[in-house]
Design an enzyme around this catalytic site. Structure first.
Site, PDB file in Angstrom:
ATOM      1  N   LYS A 240      28.791 -31.471   6.459  1.00  0.00           N
ATOM      2  CA  LYS A 240      28.194 -32.418   7.400  1.00  0.00           C
ATOM      3  C   LYS A 240      26.914 -31.848   8.016  1.00  0.00           C
ATOM      4  O   LYS A 240      25.951 -32.575   8.261  1.00  0.00           O
ATOM      5  CB  LYS A 240      29.217 -32.821   8.469  1.00  0.00           C
ATOM      6  CG  LYS A 240      30.439 -33.556   7.897  1.00  0.00           C
ATOM      7  CD  LYS A 240      30.070 -34.798   7.105  1.00  0.00           C
ATOM      8  CE  LYS A 240      31.256 -35.627   6.659  1.00  0.00           C
ATOM      9  NZ  LYS A 240      30.871 -36.815   5.876  1.00  0.00           N
TER      10      LYS A 240
ATOM     11  N   TYR B 103      34.312 -28.769   5.521  1.00  0.00           N
ATOM     12  CA  TYR B 103      33.850 -30.093   5.975  1.00  0.00           C
ATOM     13  C   TYR B 103      32.621 -29.954   6.889  1.00  0.00           C
ATOM     14  O   TYR B 103      31.625 -30.664   6.722  1.00  0.00           O
ATOM     15  CB  TYR B 103      35.001 -30.772   6.706  1.00  0.00           C
ATOM     16  CG  TYR B 103      34.755 -32.190   7.149  1.00  0.00           C
ATOM     17  CD1 TYR B 103      34.813 -33.242   6.239  1.00  0.00           C
ATOM     18  CD2 TYR B 103      34.489 -32.490   8.485  1.00  0.00           C
ATOM     19  CE1 TYR B 103      34.603 -34.553   6.655  1.00  0.00           C
ATOM     20  CE2 TYR B 103      34.285 -33.796   8.903  1.00  0.00           C
ATOM     21  CZ  TYR B 103      34.345 -34.829   7.985  1.00  0.00           C
ATOM     22  OH  TYR B 103      34.152 -36.127   8.395  1.00  0.00           O
TER      23      TYR B 103
ATOM     24  N   SER C   2      28.795 -35.994  10.789  1.00  0.00           N
ATOM     25  CA  SER C   2      29.935 -35.982  11.713  1.00  0.00           C
ATOM     26  C   SER C   2      29.537 -35.103  12.884  1.00  0.00           C
ATOM     27  O   SER C   2      28.704 -34.188  12.737  1.00  0.00           O
ATOM     28  CB  SER C   2      31.154 -35.367  11.016  1.00  0.00           C
ATOM     29  OG  SER C   2      32.136 -35.013  11.981  1.00  0.00           O
TER      30      SER C   2
ATOM     31  N   ASN D 148      28.465 -42.848   2.400  1.00  0.00           N
ATOM     32  CA  ASN D 148      29.590 -42.842   3.346  1.00  0.00           C
ATOM     33  C   ASN D 148      30.848 -42.174   2.770  1.00  0.00           C
ATOM     34  O   ASN D 148      31.719 -41.751   3.522  1.00  0.00           O
ATOM     35  CB  ASN D 148      29.867 -44.305   3.748  1.00  0.00           C
ATOM     36  CG  ASN D 148      31.177 -44.490   4.468  1.00  0.00           C
ATOM     37  OD1 ASN D 148      31.288 -44.245   5.670  1.00  0.00           O
ATOM     38  ND2 ASN D 148      32.221 -44.887   3.737  1.00  0.00           N
TER      39      ASN D 148
END
Ligand code: NAP
Length: 246
Positions: free
Chosen positions: A158, A154, A141, A89
């Site tokens: 993901k 990012y 995400s 996480n």
């Protein structure tokens, strides 16, 4: 209780979604390894869990450091004797338009979000193989599925985590290990606390459920995937976004 006697490692458990997950898992009977670089937050979560009568310990962990992941797994085995669940996480954002993104911003985000998960998986997987069971959950995400302006680094991590999840679901399924991903939408946590109210309002309007997500919404998705209720769920990507991307 849905996780009775299970042992769960949760990275990034000192804040936000990870914190809420650690508290929920403990309530559901799990022994929890609260792993984070954030010592203050992590220790607070551990004492809250203990106050409620469950067991947990804090592991100071920078997921980018492979030796720290290995040490955490050793400590978890010494304390609890087995590891049933790993939730990757921990994550960071360092946003910039691609024309402005520095190599450092790219490397930092790749190292924490993507390599960090790989490090923890490699540290834990032999243990799960020996046990003949385990559940690994990677935090992706919706940005990894649909992209987002200013988040090249990012989004790449993901999307990468989704590829890793599906690959490992194939590789490890026959060893009794399930690997799934959760793809949160917009969730109110310290990570999103600096977003201007105007943008928050826009997100609310775009979400069919007309609200932003709470850490608890994601924690319950982790709980399902970590529990035996999901024993035939493998390689899935569960969106927790109030319908934002449909
Ligand atoms: P958060 O509140 O910032 O929590 C993340 C935790 O991870 C913090 O305690 C942070 O410590 C820790 N961390 C950072 N770098 C680390 C490292 N190298 N090793 C170990 N721990 C590290 O964020 P959150 O919103 O709960 O996010 C949890 C996960 O959900 C992340 O993977 C994030 O990408 C994902 N996610 C969140 C949203 C959202 O809207 N919030 C949406 C989609 C996906 P510090 O506080 O010291 O940095």
């Amino acid at each position: 209780m849905r996780l009775e006697n299970k042992v769960a490692i949760i990275t990034g458990a000192g804040s936000g979604i990870g914190r809420m997950t650690a508290l929920l898992f403990a309530k559901e009977g799990a022994n929890v390894v609260v792993a984070d670089v954030n010592e203050k937050g992590g220790m607070e979560v551990v004492s809250e869990i203990k106050k409620n009568g469950s067991d947990a310990f804090f592991a100071k962990l920078d997921v980018t450091r492979r030796e720290q992941s290995k040490q955490m797994v050793q400590d978890a085995l010494e304390k609890f004797g087995r590891i049933d669940i790993l939730i990757n996480n921990a994550g960071i954002i360092q946003d910039a338009l691609v024309t402005k993104m520095t190599e450092e911003q790219w490397d930092n985000v790749i190292n924490v979000n993507l390599k960090g998960a790989f490090n923890c998986i490699q540290a834990v997987v032999e243990v799960m193989i020996k046990q003949g069971n385990g559940a690994i959950i990677n935090t992706a995400s919706i940005v990894g599925l649909f992209g987002n302006v200013g988040q090249t680094n990012y989004a790449a991590t993901k999307a990468g985590l989704i590829g890793m999840t599906k690959t490992l679901a194939k590789e490890l399924g026959k060893k009794g290990i399930r690997v799934n991903a959760v793809a949160p939408g917009f969730i109110m946590t310290p990570m999103t606390s600096n977003v201007p109210e105007k943008i928050l309002e826009l997100m609310r309007e775009k979400t069919p459920l007309r609200r932003l997500g709470e850490a608890e919404d994601v924690a319950y998705a982790y709980l399902f995937l970590a529990s035996d209720e999901a024993k035939f769920v493998n390689g899935a990507v569960l969106c927790v976004d109030g319908g934002l991307i449909i």
